[in-house]
Design a protein around this motif. Structure first.
Motif, PDB file in Angstrom:
ATOM      1  N   VAL A 136      -2.898  -0.577  -0.928  1.00  0.00           N
ATOM      2  CA  VAL A 136      -2.320  -0.245   0.373  1.00  0.00           C
ATOM      3  C   VAL A 136      -2.865  -1.199   1.441  1.00  0.00           C
ATOM      4  O   VAL A 136      -2.108  -1.706   2.281  1.00  0.00           O
ATOM      5  N   PHE A 137      -4.166  -1.462   1.406  1.00  0.00           N
ATOM      6  CA  PHE A 137      -4.786  -2.349   2.389  1.00  0.00           C
ATOM      7  C   PHE A 137      -4.119  -3.718   2.401  1.00  0.00           C
ATOM      8  O   PHE A 137      -3.758  -4.229   3.459  1.00  0.00           O
ATOM      9  N   TRP A 138      -3.944  -4.325   1.232  1.00  0.00           N
ATOM     10  CA  TRP A 138      -3.398  -5.684   1.177  1.00  0.00           C
ATOM     11  C   TRP A 138      -1.906  -5.744   1.448  1.00  0.00           C
ATOM     12  O   TRP A 138      -1.356  -6.808   1.710  1.00  0.00           O
ATOM     13  N   ARG A 139      -1.206  -4.616   1.417  1.00  0.00           N
ATOM     14  CA  ARG A 139       0.225  -4.592   1.740  1.00  0.00           C
ATOM     15  C   ARG A 139       0.497  -4.355   3.219  1.00  0.00           C
ATOM     16  O   ARG A 139       1.626  -4.498   3.676  1.00  0.00           O
ATOM     17  N   LEU A 140      -0.530  -4.001   3.989  1.00  0.00           N
ATOM     18  CA  LEU A 140      -0.345  -3.758   5.423  1.00  0.00           C
ATOM     19  C   LEU A 140       0.012  -5.042   6.158  1.00  0.00           C
ATOM     20  O   LEU A 140      -0.493  -6.115   5.837  1.00  0.00           O
ATOM     21  N   THR A 141       0.851  -4.893   7.157  1.00  0.00           N
ATOM     22  CA  THR A 141       1.085  -6.022   8.065  1.00  0.00           C
ATOM     23  C   THR A 141      -0.033  -5.998   9.104  1.00  0.00           C
ATOM     24  O   THR A 141      -0.678  -4.959   9.315  1.00  0.00           O
ATOM     25  N   PRO A 142      -0.276  -7.105   9.786  1.00  0.00           N
ATOM     26  CA  PRO A 142      -1.294  -7.085  10.844  1.00  0.00           C
ATOM     27  C   PRO A 142      -1.014  -6.036  11.920  1.00  0.00           C
ATOM     28  O   PRO A 142      -1.936  -5.388  12.413  1.00  0.00           O
ATOM     29  N   VAL A 143       0.240  -5.829  12.258  1.00  0.00           N
ATOM     30  CA  VAL A 143       0.581  -4.831  13.276  1.00  0.00           C
ATOM     31  C   VAL A 143       0.264  -3.422  12.775  1.00  0.00           C
ATOM     32  O   VAL A 143      -0.271  -2.591  13.520  1.00  0.00           O
ATOM     33  N   GLU A 144       0.547  -3.132  11.516  1.00  0.00           N
ATOM     34  CA  GLU A 144       0.226  -1.816  10.955  1.00  0.00           C
ATOM     35  C   GLU A 144      -1.284  -1.579  10.962  1.00  0.00           C
ATOM     36  O   GLU A 144      -1.748  -0.497  11.331  1.00  0.00           O
ATOM     37  N   PHE A 145      -2.036  -2.595  10.570  1.00  0.00           N
ATOM     38  CA  PHE A 145      -3.494  -2.450  10.569  1.00  0.00           C
ATOM     39  C   PHE A 145      -4.010  -2.245  11.991  1.00  0.00           C
ATOM     40  O   PHE A 145      -4.871  -1.396  12.234  1.00  0.00           O
ATOM     41  N   PHE A 146      -3.490  -3.005  12.926  1.00  0.00           N
ATOM     42  CA  PHE A 146      -3.870  -2.885  14.334  1.00  0.00           C
ATOM     43  C   PHE A 146      -3.619  -1.463  14.830  1.00  0.00           C
ATOM     44  O   PHE A 146      -4.465  -0.863  15.496  1.00  0.00           O
ATOM     45  N   ALA A 147      -2.458  -0.901  14.488  1.00  0.00           N
ATOM     46  CA  ALA A 147      -2.118   0.460  14.908  1.00  0.00           C
ATOM     47  C   ALA A 147      -3.045   1.484  14.253  1.00  0.00           C
ATOM     48  O   ALA A 147      -3.514   2.420  14.902  1.00  0.00           O
ATOM     49  N   MET A 148      -3.339   1.299  12.974  1.00  0.00           N
ATOM     50  CA  MET A 148      -4.189   2.251  12.248  1.00  0.00           C
ATOM     51  C   MET A 148      -5.618   2.257  12.760  1.00  0.00           C
ATOM     52  O   MET A 148      -6.315   3.273  12.644  1.00  0.00           O
ATOM     53  N   THR A 149      -6.070   1.159  13.315  1.00  0.00           N
ATOM     54  CA  THR A 149      -7.436   1.091  13.821  1.00  0.00           C
ATOM     55  C   THR A 149      -7.525   1.398  15.307  1.00  0.00           C
ATOM     56  O   THR A 149      -8.568   1.195  15.928  1.00  0.00           O
ATOM     57  N   THR A 151     -15.402  -7.574   8.454  1.00  0.00           N
ATOM     58  CA  THR A 151     -15.202  -6.447   9.369  1.00  0.00           C
ATOM     59  C   THR A 151     -13.876  -5.748   9.102  1.00  0.00           C
ATOM     60  O   THR A 151     -13.806  -4.514   9.060  1.00  0.00           O
ATOM     61  N   VAL A 152     -12.819  -6.530   8.916  1.00  0.00           N
ATOM     62  CA  VAL A 152     -11.495  -5.962   8.670  1.00  0.00           C
ATOM     63  C   VAL A 152     -11.464  -5.201   7.350  1.00  0.00           C
ATOM     64  O   VAL A 152     -10.935  -4.090   7.267  1.00  0.00           O
ATOM     65  N   MET A 153     -12.054  -5.788   6.325  1.00  0.00           N
ATOM     66  CA  MET A 153     -12.077  -5.115   5.016  1.00  0.00           C
ATOM     67  C   MET A 153     -12.926  -3.852   5.072  1.00  0.00           C
ATOM     68  O   MET A 153     -12.563  -2.829   4.477  1.00  0.00           O
ATOM     69  N   HIS A 154     -14.016  -3.875   5.807  1.00  0.00           N
ATOM     70  CA  HIS A 154     -14.845  -2.676   5.946  1.00  0.00           C
ATOM     71  C   HIS A 154     -14.054  -1.562   6.642  1.00  0.00           C
ATOM     72  O   HIS A 154     -14.080  -0.412   6.205  1.00  0.00           O
ATOM     73  N   ALA A 155     -13.356  -1.912   7.724  1.00  0.00           N
ATOM     74  CA  ALA A 155     -12.565  -0.911   8.447  1.00  0.00           C
ATOM     75  C   ALA A 155     -11.475  -0.319   7.554  1.00  0.00           C
ATOM     76  O   ALA A 155     -11.289   0.898   7.517  1.00  0.00           O
ATOM     77  N   GLY A 156     -10.758  -1.184   6.844  1.00  0.00           N
ATOM     78  CA  GLY A 156      -9.652  -0.702   6.017  1.00  0.00           C
ATOM     79  C   GLY A 156     -10.081   0.044   4.770  1.00  0.00           C
ATOM     80  O   GLY A 156      -9.555   1.122   4.464  1.00  0.00           O
ATOM     81  N   LEU A 157     -11.037  -0.518   4.053  1.00  0.00           N
ATOM     82  CA  LEU A 157     -11.415   0.058   2.763  1.00  0.00           C
ATOM     83  C   LEU A 157     -12.463   1.158   2.874  1.00  0.00           C
ATOM     84  O   LEU A 157     -12.413   2.130   2.106  1.00  0.00           O
ATOM     85  N   CYS A 158     -13.385   1.043   3.822  1.00  0.00           N
ATOM     86  CA  CYS A 158     -14.463   2.030   3.935  1.00  0.00           C
ATOM     87  C   CYS A 158     -14.177   3.103   4.982  1.00  0.00           C
ATOM     88  O   CYS A 158     -14.282   4.295   4.684  1.00  0.00           O
ATOM     89  N   LEU A 159     -13.830   2.688   6.184  1.00  0.00           N
ATOM     90  CA  LEU A 159     -13.635   3.665   7.253  1.00  0.00           C
ATOM     91  C   LEU A 159     -12.305   4.406   7.131  1.00  0.00           C
ATOM     92  O   LEU A 159     -12.252   5.622   7.287  1.00  0.00           O
ATOM     93  N   LEU A 160     -11.227   3.654   6.873  1.00  0.00           N
ATOM     94  CA  LEU A 160      -9.917   4.296   6.717  1.00  0.00           C
ATOM     95  C   LEU A 160      -9.689   4.800   5.299  1.00  0.00           C
ATOM     96  O   LEU A 160      -8.750   5.551   5.049  1.00  0.00           O
TER      97      LEU A 160
END
Length: 72
Positions: A33-46, A18-27
């Motif tokens: 860039v995806f693998w360098r994100l911190t959990p907080v950055e990913f949380f904010a982006m979603t 689910t996380v990879m789909h959101a980051g790589l497909c939806l965003l």
């Protein structure tokens, strides 16, 4: 050993698919860039940091009760 690592016996596995789909497909982030994100950055982006609605107030509840009364 799992207790020392902070894991519970009934904890659900991390939802990587689910996380990879959101980051790589939806965003549409690049893998780099995806693998360098911190959990907080990913949380904010979603959208995890946007304000949450406060819920229904008394007025809303009374309106629903008027539209959908309990049968009696």
């Amino acid at each position: 050993m799992s207790a020392a690592a902070g894991k519970s016996a009934d904890a659900a596995p991390f939802p990587w698919e689910t996380v990879m789909h959101a980051g790589l497909c939806l965003l549409r982030l690049s893998p780099d860039v995806f693998w360098r994100l911190t959990p907080v950055e990913f949380f904010a982006m979603t959208g995890g940091m946007r304000p949450q609605p406060s819920g229904m107030g008394r007025e809303g509840l009374e309106g629903l009760m008027g539209r959908f009364p309990d049968g009696g």
